[in-house]
Design a protein around this motif. Structure first.
Motif, PDB file in Angstrom:
ATOM      1  N   MET A  37       0.817  -1.188   0.000  1.00 47.80           N
ATOM      2  CA  MET A  37       0.000   0.000   0.000  1.00 47.80           C
ATOM      3  C   MET A  37       0.872   1.269   0.000  1.00 47.80           C
ATOM      4  SD  MET A  37      -3.116   0.284  -0.256  1.00 47.80           S
ATOM      5  CE  MET A  37      -4.606   1.078   0.095  1.00 47.80           C
ATOM      6  N   LYS A  38       2.007   1.207   0.698  1.00 45.68           N
ATOM      7  CA  LYS A  38       2.905   2.361   0.697  1.00 45.68           C
ATOM      8  C   LYS A  38       3.461   2.615  -0.699  1.00 45.68           C
ATOM      9  CE  LYS A  38       4.459   1.985   5.444  1.00 45.68           C
ATOM     10  NZ  LYS A  38       5.601   1.790   6.332  1.00 45.68           N
ATOM     11  N   PHE A  39       3.708   1.527  -1.439  1.00 45.55           N
ATOM     12  CA  PHE A  39       4.247   1.666  -2.788  1.00 45.55           C
ATOM     13  C   PHE A  39       3.238   2.353  -3.703  1.00 45.55           C
ATOM     14  CE2 PHE A  39       5.214  -0.049  -7.062  1.00 45.55           C
ATOM     15  CZ  PHE A  39       6.485   0.501  -7.196  1.00 45.55           C
ATOM     16  N   LEU A  40       1.969   2.023  -3.562  1.00 42.73           N
ATOM     17  CA  LEU A  40       0.919   2.658  -4.364  1.00 42.73           C
ATOM     18  C   LEU A  40       0.825   4.147  -4.031  1.00 42.73           C
ATOM     19  CD1 LEU A  40      -1.328   2.270  -6.425  1.00 42.73           C
ATOM     20  CD2 LEU A  40      -2.864   1.762  -4.531  1.00 42.73           C
ATOM     21  N   GLY A  41       0.928   4.486  -2.770  1.00 42.29           N
ATOM     22  CA  GLY A  41       0.926   5.900  -2.359  1.00 42.29           C
ATOM     23  C   GLY A  41       2.122   6.634  -2.928  1.00 42.29           C
ATOM     24  N   PHE A  42       3.273   5.985  -2.936  1.00 40.47           N
ATOM     25  CA  PHE A  42       4.467   6.598  -3.505  1.00 40.47           C
ATOM     26  C   PHE A  42       4.302   6.835  -5.002  1.00 40.47           C
ATOM     27  CE2 PHE A  42       8.602   6.035  -5.627  1.00 40.47           C
ATOM     28  CZ  PHE A  42       9.245   7.169  -5.133  1.00 40.47           C
ATOM     29  N   LEU A  43       3.710   5.870  -5.725  1.00 42.18           N
ATOM     30  CA  LEU A  43       3.478   6.035  -7.159  1.00 42.18           C
ATOM     31  C   LEU A  43       2.512   7.189  -7.445  1.00 42.18           C
ATOM     32  CD1 LEU A  43       3.280   2.398  -8.549  1.00 42.18           C
ATOM     33  CD2 LEU A  43       5.128   4.060  -8.809  1.00 42.18           C
ATOM     34  N   ILE A  44       1.472   7.299  -6.647  1.00 41.38           N
ATOM     35  CA  ILE A  44       0.525   8.407  -6.826  1.00 41.38           C
ATOM     36  C   ILE A  44       1.208   9.735  -6.545  1.00 41.38           C
ATOM     37  CG2 ILE A  44      -1.590   9.453  -5.921  1.00 41.38           C
ATOM     38  CD1 ILE A  44      -2.658   6.586  -5.553  1.00 41.38           C
ATOM     39  N   PHE A  45       1.995   9.806  -5.483  1.00 42.95           N
ATOM     40  CA  PHE A  45       2.741  11.028  -5.188  1.00 42.95           C
ATOM     41  C   PHE A  45       3.691  11.382  -6.329  1.00 42.95           C
ATOM     42  CE2 PHE A  45       6.846  12.703  -3.787  1.00 42.95           C
ATOM     43  CZ  PHE A  45       6.446  13.971  -3.375  1.00 42.95           C
ATOM     44  N   LEU A  46       4.401  10.379  -6.847  1.00 43.88           N
ATOM     45  CA  LEU A  46       5.335  10.606  -7.947  1.00 43.88           C
ATOM     46  C   LEU A  46       4.603  11.116  -9.187  1.00 43.88           C
ATOM     47  CD1 LEU A  46       8.383  10.261  -8.330  1.00 43.88           C
ATOM     48  CD2 LEU A  46       7.905   8.033  -9.331  1.00 43.88           C
ATOM     49  N   LEU A  47       3.451  10.552  -9.496  1.00 44.13           N
ATOM     50  CA  LEU A  47       2.653  10.974 -10.642  1.00 44.13           C
ATOM     51  C   LEU A  47       2.212  12.433 -10.491  1.00 44.13           C
ATOM     52  CD1 LEU A  47       1.182  10.081 -13.272  1.00 44.13           C
ATOM     53  CD2 LEU A  47      -0.792   9.626 -11.816  1.00 44.13           C
ATOM     54  N   VAL A  48       1.705  12.795  -9.334  1.00 50.17           N
ATOM     55  CA  VAL A  48       1.246  14.168  -9.096  1.00 50.17           C
ATOM     56  C   VAL A  48       2.419  15.146  -9.140  1.00 50.17           C
ATOM     57  CG1 VAL A  48       0.214  15.704  -7.378  1.00 50.17           C
ATOM     58  CG2 VAL A  48      -0.804  13.473  -7.820  1.00 50.17           C
ATOM     59  N   ALA A  49       3.538  14.776  -8.542  1.00 43.86           N
ATOM     60  CA  ALA A  49       4.707  15.657  -8.529  1.00 43.86           C
ATOM     61  C   ALA A  49       5.252  15.868  -9.942  1.00 43.86           C
ATOM     62  CB  ALA A  49       5.791  15.078  -7.618  1.00 43.86           C
ATOM     63  N   LEU A  50       5.314  14.808 -10.734  1.00 38.59           N
ATOM     64  CA  LEU A  50       5.818  14.937 -12.104  1.00 38.59           C
ATOM     65  C   LEU A  50       4.860  15.739 -12.981  1.00 38.59           C
ATOM     66  CD1 LEU A  50       7.384  11.428 -12.762  1.00 38.59           C
ATOM     67  CD2 LEU A  50       8.564  13.610 -12.458  1.00 38.59           C
ATOM     68  N   MET A  51       3.557  15.581 -12.769  1.00 38.69           N
ATOM     69  CA  MET A  51       2.593  16.386 -13.532  1.00 38.69           C
ATOM     70  C   MET A  51       2.740  17.862 -13.178  1.00 38.69           C
ATOM     71  SD  MET A  51      -0.935  14.186 -13.948  1.00 38.69           S
ATOM     72  CE  MET A  51      -1.468  14.552 -12.328  1.00 38.69           C
ATOM     73  N   GLY A  52       2.920  18.159 -11.907  1.00 38.89           N
ATOM     74  CA  GLY A  52       3.106  19.548 -11.492  1.00 38.89           C
ATOM     75  C   GLY A  52       4.384  20.141 -12.054  1.00 38.89           C
ATOM     76  N   PHE A  53       5.466  19.382 -12.019  1.00 43.38           N
ATOM     77  CA  PHE A  53       6.741  19.865 -12.541  1.00 43.38           C
ATOM     78  C   PHE A  53       6.664  20.093 -14.045  1.00 43.38           C
ATOM     79  CE2 PHE A  53      11.051  19.111 -14.194  1.00 43.38           C
ATOM     80  CZ  PHE A  53      11.698  20.157 -13.558  1.00 43.38           C
ATOM     81  N   SER A  54       6.033  19.160 -14.759  1.00 39.94           N
ATOM     82  CA  SER A  54       5.931  19.328 -16.212  1.00 39.94           C
ATOM     83  C   SER A  54       5.039  20.518 -16.563  1.00 39.94           C
ATOM     84  CB  SER A  54       5.416  18.051 -16.875  1.00 39.94           C
ATOM     85  OG  SER A  54       4.110  17.760 -16.442  1.00 39.94           O
ATOM     86  N   MET A  55       4.011  20.797 -15.771  1.00 40.33           N
ATOM     87  CA  MET A  55       3.160  21.968 -16.006  1.00 40.33           C
ATOM     88  C   MET A  55       3.947  23.254 -15.769  1.00 40.33           C
ATOM     89  SD  MET A  55       0.307  23.170 -16.966  1.00 40.33           S
ATOM     90  CE  MET A  55      -0.834  21.824 -16.933  1.00 40.33           C
ATOM     91  N   LEU A  56       4.797  23.283 -14.762  1.00 39.91           N
ATOM     92  CA  LEU A  56       5.631  24.460 -14.520  1.00 39.91           C
ATOM     93  C   LEU A  56       6.588  24.705 -15.679  1.00 39.91           C
ATOM     94  CD1 LEU A  56       6.543  24.214 -10.730  1.00 39.91           C
ATOM     95  CD2 LEU A  56       5.164  25.965 -11.844  1.00 39.91           C
ATOM     96  N   VAL A  57       7.187  23.655 -16.203  1.00 42.77           N
ATOM     97  CA  VAL A  57       8.095  23.792 -17.342  1.00 42.77           C
ATOM     98  C   VAL A  57       7.333  24.294 -18.561  1.00 42.77           C
ATOM     99  CG1 VAL A  57       9.541  22.503 -18.966  1.00 42.77           C
ATOM    100  CG2 VAL A  57       9.739  22.079 -16.518  1.00 42.77           C
TER     101      VAL A  57
END
Length: 55
Positions: free
Chosen positions: A1-21
């Motif tokens: 379950m922690k791994f799934l939370g980490f993947l969701i966090f990674l997805l949201v963080a990468l989407m935010g970073f790509s939007m900033l770029v």
């Protein structure tokens, strides 16, 4: 379950970073074209491929 939370966090963080770029590149392009259009409208029209309609 922690791994799934980490993947969701990674997805949201990468989407935010790509939007900033994307926004940083888009705003830079917009400011550049606005400045060029103010001082040399013919060159700005050539850059964006604008052609006047012939009647």
């Amino acid at each position: 379950m922690k791994f799934l939370g980490f993947l969701i966090f990674l997805l949201v963080a990468l989407m935010g970073f790509s939007m900033l770029v994307f926004l940083a590149l888009f705003v830079g392009y917009w400011i550049t074209l606005t400045t060029i259009e103010r001082f040399n409208p013919e060159m700005a029209n050539r850059m964006v491929g604008y052609k006047e309609e012939e009647k």
